[in-house]
Design a protein around this motif. Structure first.
Motif, PDB file in Angstrom:
ATOM      1  N   GLU A  95       0.840  -1.205   0.000  1.00 19.92           N
ATOM      2  CA  GLU A  95       0.000   0.000   0.000  1.00 19.92           C
ATOM      3  C   GLU A  95       0.872   1.250   0.000  1.00 19.92           C
ATOM      4  O   GLU A  95       0.562   2.237  -0.674  1.00 19.92           O
ATOM      5  CB  GLU A  95      -0.918   0.021   1.223  1.00 19.92           C
ATOM      6  N   ALA A  96       1.957   1.194   0.764  1.00 17.06           N
ATOM      7  CA  ALA A  96       2.881   2.326   0.822  1.00 17.06           C
ATOM      8  C   ALA A  96       3.476   2.601  -0.554  1.00 17.06           C
ATOM      9  O   ALA A  96       3.548   3.755  -0.993  1.00 17.06           O
ATOM     10  CB  ALA A  96       3.980   2.060   1.849  1.00 17.06           C
ATOM     11  N   ILE A  97       3.877   1.534  -1.238  1.00 25.13           N
ATOM     12  CA  ILE A  97       4.471   1.694  -2.574  1.00 25.13           C
ATOM     13  C   ILE A  97       3.490   2.385  -3.515  1.00 25.13           C
ATOM     14  O   ILE A  97       3.883   3.262  -4.285  1.00 25.13           O
ATOM     15  CB  ILE A  97       4.940   0.327  -3.131  1.00 25.13           C
ATOM     16  N   GLU A  98       2.232   2.027  -3.443  1.00 30.23           N
ATOM     17  CA  GLU A  98       1.228   2.660  -4.309  1.00 30.23           C
ATOM     18  C   GLU A  98       1.128   4.158  -4.027  1.00 30.23           C
ATOM     19  O   GLU A  98       0.995   4.969  -4.946  1.00 30.23           O
ATOM     20  CB  GLU A  98      -0.131   1.980  -4.167  1.00 30.23           C
ATOM     21  N   LEU A  99       1.201   4.535  -2.749  1.00 30.56           N
ATOM     22  CA  LEU A  99       1.164   5.964  -2.416  1.00 30.56           C
ATOM     23  C   LEU A  99       2.423   6.677  -2.888  1.00 30.56           C
ATOM     24  O   LEU A  99       2.361   7.797  -3.408  1.00 30.56           O
ATOM     25  CB  LEU A  99       0.957   6.157  -0.915  1.00 30.56           C
ATOM     26  N   TYR A 100       3.586   6.043  -2.721  1.00 36.26           N
ATOM     27  CA  TYR A 100       4.833   6.647  -3.203  1.00 36.26           C
ATOM     28  C   TYR A 100       4.775   6.858  -4.712  1.00 36.26           C
ATOM     29  O   TYR A 100       5.176   7.904  -5.227  1.00 36.26           O
ATOM     30  CB  TYR A 100       6.050   5.784  -2.863  1.00 36.26           C
TER      31      TYR A 100
END
Length: 183
Positions: A95-100
């Protein structure tokens, strides 16, 4: 005209910013909460509170406030990046990667999001992708602290100790400059 500056959410937000520069996270939280009691959708106060909560280990509280800030301004790369950091600290790396990636899509020249992607890729066992993001971060901002640390860590892990040393020294130089400016 307002009766008092304590009744002005913008002034309280700015006070929170000042406390943040001084590392006073409890005061950041207090002034941000006060600003939000006056104006619950104050974007800056939501971001300040979320950042302070993340720094003090309350990732769940940080997520709640980043989500509110993201609803107000879904295109703010710093909110997307910091929201991703909070998710990453909770082990929600994908999920973090998608936000980054969203932050990079919104603003390709935002070096901190590239560093965050590099960290996430390193944690996910993707050193080539991590190195690519760290190098891009440094092309955009040669003083991107986390990119230097990330590259140093990758070189340390692969036996490139001389290259690692260079990036560790750069990270120390940058940290020293930040500390010198704070006093």
């Amino acid at each position: 005209v307002r009766q008092s500056w304590r009744d002005d959410p913008d002034i309280l937000y700015l006070e929170g910013c000042a406390w943040g520069k001084l590392g006073q996270t409890d005061r950041v939280k207090a002034t941000s909460k006060q600003a939000l009691s006056l104006k619950p959708d104050h974007f800056g106060a939501l971001c300040n509170l979320a950042n302070a909560l993340m720094l003090t280990g309350d990732q769940e509280g940080a997520l709640e406030n980043y989500e509110k800030a993201k609803e107000i301004n879904p295109d703010a790369p710093d909110v997307l990046n910091n929201y991703g950091k909070a998710l990453g600290l909770l082990g929600r790396r994908e999920e973090a990667i998608e936000l980054y990636k969203g932050a990079v899509d919104k603003r390709p020249d935002y070096a901190p999001a590239h560093s965050s992607l590099g960290v996430a890729y390193t944690q996910g066992g993707q050193p080539s992708a991590a190195m690519q993001e760290f190098k891009l971060a440094l092309e955009l901002d040669p003083n991107e602290f986390r990119a230097h640390l990330g590259i140093a860590g990758l070189f340390t892990g692969s036996g490139g100790l001389e290259k690692a040393e260079h990036h560790y020294k750069e990270a120390l130089r940058i940290a020293g400059n930040k500390i010198g400016r704070a006093h």
